[in-house]
Write a protein that holds these residues in place. Structure first.
Motif, mmCIF file in Angstrom:
data_model
loop_
_atom_site.group_PDB
_atom_site.id
_atom_site.type_symbol
_atom_site.label_atom_id
_atom_site.label_comp_id
_atom_site.label_asym_id
_atom_site.label_seq_id
_atom_site.Cartn_x
_atom_site.Cartn_y
_atom_site.Cartn_z
ATOM 1 N N ARG A 1 1.057 -1.296 -0.315
ATOM 2 C CA ARG A 1 0.084 0.128 0.162
ATOM 3 C C ARG A 1 0.974 1.088 -0.303
ATOM 4 N NH1 ARG A 1 -4.430 1.794 4.742
ATOM 5 N NH2 ARG A 1 -4.145 3.872 3.768
ATOM 6 N N HIS A 2 1.949 1.505 0.336
ATOM 7 C CA HIS A 2 2.925 2.292 0.953
ATOM 8 C C HIS A 2 3.329 3.062 -0.295
ATOM 9 C CE1 HIS A 2 6.272 5.087 2.602
ATOM 10 N NE2 HIS A 2 7.188 3.594 1.645
ATOM 11 N N ARG A 3 3.745 1.457 -1.742
ATOM 12 C CA ARG A 3 4.183 1.398 -2.338
ATOM 13 C C ARG A 3 3.398 2.305 -3.954
ATOM 14 N NH1 ARG A 3 6.737 -3.605 -1.177
ATOM 15 N NH2 ARG A 3 5.249 -4.378 -3.029
ATOM 16 N N ALA A 4 2.161 2.391 -3.193
ATOM 17 C CA ALA A 4 0.567 2.670 -4.572
ATOM 18 C C ALA A 4 0.258 4.245 -4.108
ATOM 19 C CB ALA A 4 -0.285 1.929 -3.895
ATOM 20 N N GLY A 5 0.972 4.931 -2.651
ATOM 21 C CA GLY A 5 0.622 5.553 -2.348
ATOM 22 C C GLY A 5 -0.862 5.716 -2.233
ATOM 23 N N PRO A 6 -1.299 7.678 -1.731
ATOM 24 C CA PRO A 6 -0.389 8.232 -1.863
ATOM 25 C C PRO A 6 -0.309 9.129 -0.547
ATOM 26 C CG PRO A 6 -2.728 9.395 -1.714
ATOM 27 C CD PRO A 6 -2.828 7.373 -1.998
ATOM 28 N N LEU A 7 -0.396 7.546 0.754
ATOM 29 C CA LEU A 7 -0.513 7.820 2.073
ATOM 30 C C LEU A 7 0.940 6.680 2.689
ATOM 31 C CD1 LEU A 7 -3.795 7.694 4.133
ATOM 32 C CD2 LEU A 7 -2.008 9.967 3.912
ATOM 33 N N LYS A 8 1.593 7.267 3.175
ATOM 34 C CA LYS A 8 2.973 6.876 3.272
ATOM 35 C C LYS A 8 2.852 5.775 4.645
ATOM 36 C CE LYS A 8 5.834 9.949 3.603
ATOM 37 N NZ LYS A 8 7.089 10.658 4.012
ATOM 38 N N LEU A 9 3.935 4.388 4.501
ATOM 39 C CA LEU A 9 3.488 3.643 6.290
ATOM 40 C C LEU A 9 5.029 4.346 6.961
ATOM 41 C CD1 LEU A 9 3.458 1.159 8.114
ATOM 42 C CD2 LEU A 9 4.835 -0.241 6.411
ATOM 43 N N ILE A 10 4.516 5.364 7.796
ATOM 44 C CA ILE A 10 4.930 6.340 8.186
ATOM 45 C C ILE A 10 5.663 5.458 9.758
ATOM 46 C CG2 ILE A 10 4.440 7.802 7.409
ATOM 47 C CD1 ILE A 10 2.487 9.053 10.284
ATOM 48 N N GLY A 11 4.655 4.218 10.593
ATOM 49 C CA GLY A 11 5.176 3.803 11.603
ATOM 50 C C GLY A 11 4.048 3.164 11.944
ATOM 51 N N CYS A 12 4.816 2.767 13.769
ATOM 52 C CA CYS A 12 3.675 1.171 13.896
ATOM 53 C C CYS A 12 2.999 1.612 15.433
ATOM 54 C CB CYS A 12 4.834 0.401 14.799
ATOM 55 S SG CYS A 12 5.513 0.421 14.964
ATOM 56 N N TRP A 13 1.884 1.082 15.908
ATOM 57 C CA TRP A 13 1.845 1.412 17.402
ATOM 58 C C TRP A 13 1.604 0.322 18.308
ATOM 59 C CZ3 TRP A 13 -2.931 -0.179 19.494
ATOM 60 C CH2 TRP A 13 -3.733 -0.626 18.317
ATOM 61 N N HIS A 14 0.679 0.227 19.047
ATOM 62 C CA HIS A 14 0.964 -1.047 20.012
ATOM 63 C C HIS A 14 0.542 -0.836 21.513
ATOM 64 C CE1 HIS A 14 4.877 -0.448 21.346
ATOM 65 N NE2 HIS A 14 4.613 -0.465 22.516
ATOM 66 N N SER A 15 0.653 -1.324 22.365
ATOM 67 C CA SER A 15 -0.145 -0.968 23.694
ATOM 68 C C SER A 15 0.872 -1.242 24.572
ATOM 69 C CB SER A 15 -2.026 -1.161 23.543
ATOM 70 O OG SER A 15 -1.794 -2.969 23.779
ATOM 71 N N HIS A 16 0.485 -1.096 25.664
ATOM 72 C CA HIS A 16 1.189 -1.020 27.175
ATOM 73 C C HIS A 16 0.075 -1.603 28.131
ATOM 74 C CE1 HIS A 16 5.893 -0.259 26.038
ATOM 75 N NE2 HIS A 16 5.638 -1.036 26.025
ATOM 76 N N PRO A 17 -0.502 -2.750 28.302
ATOM 77 C CA PRO A 17 -1.223 -3.443 29.294
ATOM 78 C C PRO A 17 -1.352 -3.093 30.494
ATOM 79 C CG PRO A 17 -1.380 -5.082 27.583
ATOM 80 C CD PRO A 17 -0.236 -3.983 27.071
ATOM 81 N N ASN A 18 0.282 -2.556 31.034
ATOM 82 C CA ASN A 18 0.181 -2.623 31.959
ATOM 83 C C ASN A 18 0.681 -1.304 32.350
ATOM 84 O OD1 ASN A 18 3.138 -1.338 30.844
ATOM 85 N ND2 ASN A 18 4.796 -2.815 31.299
ATOM 86 N N GLY A 19 0.238 -0.038 31.350
ATOM 87 C CA GLY A 19 0.091 1.330 31.769
ATOM 88 C C GLY A 19 1.081 2.643 32.196
ATOM 89 N N ARG A 20 2.797 1.815 31.383
ATOM 90 C CA ARG A 20 3.497 2.622 31.132
ATOM 91 C C ARG A 20 3.808 2.957 29.591
ATOM 92 N NH1 ARG A 20 6.916 -2.040 33.499
ATOM 93 N NH2 ARG A 20 6.015 -2.599 35.088
ATOM 94 N N GLY A 21 3.804 4.223 29.855
ATOM 95 C CA GLY A 21 3.527 4.770 28.161
ATOM 96 C C GLY A 21 4.232 5.011 28.061
ATOM 97 N N GLU A 22 5.565 4.527 28.386
ATOM 98 C CA GLU A 22 7.361 5.001 27.542
ATOM 99 C C GLU A 22 7.492 2.475 26.955
ATOM 100 O OE1 GLU A 22 6.215 5.260 31.489
ATOM 101 O OE2 GLU A 22 6.157 7.192 31.241
ATOM 102 N N PRO A 23 8.732 4.017 25.777
ATOM 103 C CA PRO A 23 8.870 2.755 25.491
ATOM 104 C C PRO A 23 9.739 1.490 26.169
ATOM 105 C CG PRO A 23 9.520 3.900 23.547
ATOM 106 C CD PRO A 23 8.789 4.291 25.239
ATOM 107 N N SER A 24 10.100 0.422 26.122
ATOM 108 C CA SER A 24 10.669 -0.454 26.897
ATOM 109 C C SER A 24 12.183 -0.988 26.426
ATOM 110 C CB SER A 24 9.549 -1.942 27.245
ATOM 111 O OG SER A 24 9.442 -2.928 25.817
#
Length: 125
Positions: free
Chosen positions: A60-83
């Protein structure tokens, strides 16, 4: 706002496992968040985006127009900082990483020290 609502709902639904997905947009704006199956052997503590979802996203990124810019995930432990596990999983240094924890979303960019915080703003549209 739609991307944020999607991530928050997916994280709540997946708990106590980590939810995950990808981000599409431009350099300045997140337009869409997708949800992917978390195929990690330890979904309560780690995430691994389903390879089929990732493959489709690159196409999809190659086809455009939107780019793949990142990822997301949840931390069920409640900590909002990367591990340390998150840092070890960085495959693309240019990606934006969003973490959903305790009903909030934080943004991060990989850097030499681990991750640097990125300010998010709600565009209201």
């Amino acid at each position: 706002p739609q991307a944020a609502a999607h991530m928050l709902a997916a994280a709540a639904q997946a708990a106590p496992h980590e939810a995950c997905g990808l981000l599409f947009g431009t350099d300045a704006r997140i337009e869409e968040a997708t949800s992917a199956a978390n195929v990690s052997d330890e979904p309560r503590h780690r995430f691994e985006i389903d390879p089929a979802h990732l493959f489709d996203a690159h196409r999809r990124h190659r086809a455009g127009p939107l780019k793949l810019i990142g990822c997301w995930h949840s931390h069920p432990n409640g900590r909002g900082e990367p591990s340390a596990t998150d840092r070890a999983g960085v495959a693309d240094e240019s990606w934006l990483w969003l973490i959903v924890a305790d009903g909030r979303i934080s943004a991060w960019k990989p850097d030499a020290a681990g991750f640097a915080p990125v300010a998010l703003r709600d565009s209201g549209s």
